[in-house]
Design an enzyme around this catalytic site. Structure first.
Site, short mmCIF file in Angstrom:
data_model
loop_
_atom_site.label_atom_id
_atom_site.label_comp_id
_atom_site.label_asym_id
_atom_site.label_seq_id
_atom_site.Cartn_x
_atom_site.Cartn_y
_atom_site.Cartn_z
CB THR A 16 -0.97 0.03 1.20
OG1 THR A 16 -0.19 -0.10 2.39
CG2 THR A 16 -1.99 -1.06 1.12
CG ASP A 63 3.13 -6.67 13.55
OD1 ASP A 63 4.13 -6.22 12.93
OD2 ASP A 63 2.94 -6.52 14.77
CD GLN A 127 11.60 1.09 -2.60
OE1 GLN A 127 11.06 0.61 -3.57
NE2 GLN A 127 11.02 1.98 -1.83
CE LYS A 131 17.19 7.10 5.44
NZ LYS A 131 16.80 6.58 6.75
CE1 TYR A 166 16.86 2.29 3.94
CE2 TYR A 166 18.47 3.74 2.91
CZ TYR A 166 17.17 3.49 3.30
OH TYR A 166 16.20 4.40 3.03
CB SER A 197 4.53 6.31 1.47
OG SER A 197 4.31 5.39 0.44
#
Ligand code: NAG
Ligand code: NAG
Ligand code: NAG
Ligand code: NAG
Length: 375
Positions: A16, A63, A127, A131, A166, A197
């Site tokens: 979403t 979740d 993804q 950063k 990341y 988002s």
């Protein structure tokens, strides 16, 4: 090596969000590489009103931070899913918390899918973002100490000596190789459409423009003179989707990281002019003397947004849920260096997707309007 799957079954985690929506749409196109795809889309919350049901075969709410909930929802499809597209993020108060929460979610999902007795899972796309090169700019305790790489950034630059979720996520994925391959995708500012988002720049700018219009305030640029005049870049959610699908089904390369930007650059001055045109507000040039804090201004105007939502019968979004995104916008628009990625590696490997950033703005704003998220 990974088993060759006989059917392509995607699990889009975070369907979403802006990237997730575009991914599901791209996977369901008849021309999708590796298709036809069966698509499972997941999100933490239930399906939002604007989400087109036709772009997923099944929508699952669960979740991922909770292992039991992950098992309950994903184990039943663990003998089916061939590809995971990871576009979910959860943002916590600081980078250490991000590391923990994010790597836990990713591990839970991959472990459960792998646990099926004949799990065909062969690839995970992850993804992340630029950063990777500039460090945790949104962490208040670290933002002032960061030393970034020199742009244009390239994939082989060493990691920066700061905590970054990341990096941890890449390590989690690498730990499953070679039985599962992965690809890492590093977009810049993502332009797409969603009300869900965490960081949605275009939605925030649309909200800001509408508040200015509604309150009779000038639509001032909330950044600095540097970004107003220098180059920046964006990542269209459609290009991002195309690159992730391309990398997911590639037989030629595995376990690679790719920058993913539109392939053009823009100054914020030119972006602002385009926004003014699309929202029909007066263009006000940047003025150093009029510098202001957009986050504080939005907090002050939360009730104005409520009123706009009410007047136009929009989907009920709350200013407080957008404050993190406004803070991110403020940070990016006040950078003192050009945030530009090098796309050569993608092209060397055969990916040529692109979008024209300025031309895409109107399309995405119309999309947000069609979704009844902005007036
Ligand atoms: C992404 O772009 C940056 C800046 O040009 C560059 O340093 C980095 O190597 C690129 N990364 C990849 C994976 O191509
Ligand atoms: C909206 O923000 C502006 C600028 O910060 C402020 O002057 C104004 O009072 C705010 N409006 C409301 C309704 O609070
Ligand atoms: C872009 O990245 C490629 C490697 O992918 C490198 O050879 C090239 O020098 C980089 N260009 C710039 C301007 O940094
Ligand atoms: C660096 C770091 O904190 N990694 C953590 C990520 O999450 C996993 C699973 O909870 C932990 O085991 C790691 O220590």
């Amino acid at each position: 090596m990974a088993k060759i799957p006989n059917a392509s079954v995607a699990l889009v985690v975070g369907v979403t969000g802006m990237a997730g929506l575009s991914l599901a749409e791209a996977l369901k196109k008849p021309t999708a590489l590796g298709g036809p795809w069966k698509v499972y889309g997941t999100a933490r919350r239930s399906k939002p009103s604007w989400f087109p049901s036709s772009i997923v075969d099944h929508f699952i709410s669960f979740d991922a931070t909770n292992l039991d909930d992950t098992i309950k929802n994903l184990f039943p499809i663990s003998n089916e899913v061939t590809h995971v597209f990871w576009v979910a993020i959860q943002v916590r108060e600081n980078e250490e918390a991000n590391i923990l929460i994010n790597s836990t979610m990713l591990k839970n999902v991959v472990d459960v899918l792998k646990s099926g007795t004949s799990s065909p899972l062969c690839h995970v796309t992850l993804q992340t973002g630029t950063k990777h090169y500039i460090g945790p700019v949104f962490d208040p305790s670290l933002a002032n100490q960061l030393v970034a790489h020199e742009p244009p950034f390239h994939e082989d630059m060493p990691r920066l000596p700061y905590p970054n979720f990341y990096y941890t996520q890449e390590d989690v994925l690498a730990s499953y190789a070679p039985s599962i391959s992965y690809s890492v995708h590093r977009p810049s500012i993502i332009i797409g459409a969603s009300s869900r988002s965490v960081y949605n720049t275009l939605l925030c700018l649309a909200v800001y423009a509408n508040i200015c219009k509604h309150q009779g305030l000038p639509f001032r640029y909330p950044g600095n003179g540097y970004t107003w005049e220098h180059f920046n870049e964006a990542s269209d959610a459609r290009v991002l989707a195309e690159q992730q699908i391309w990398a997911a089904i590639s037989e030629k390369f595995k376990n690679q990281a790719f920058n993913c930007t539109n392939g053009d650059v823009f100054t914020w001055k030119s972006f602002w002019k385009e926004l003014c045109k699309v929202f029909n507000v007066e263009f006000v040039p940047f003025d150093e003397k009029e510098k202001f804090d957009v986050v504080e201004m939005m907090k002050d105007n939360a009730s104005a947004w409520d009123k706009i939502v009410e007047e136009h019968g929009l989907l009920k979004t709350k200013m407080q849920d957008m404050i993190a995104a406004f803070a991110a916008i403020k940070a990016v628009l006040n950078l003192e260096f050009q945030l530009v990625s090098n796309m050569t590696k993608s092209r060397d490997f055969g990916f040529f997707g692109y979008a024209d950033t300025l031309r895409s703005i109107e399309m995405w704003v119309r999309r947000l309007q069609d979704m009844n998220i902005v007036p």
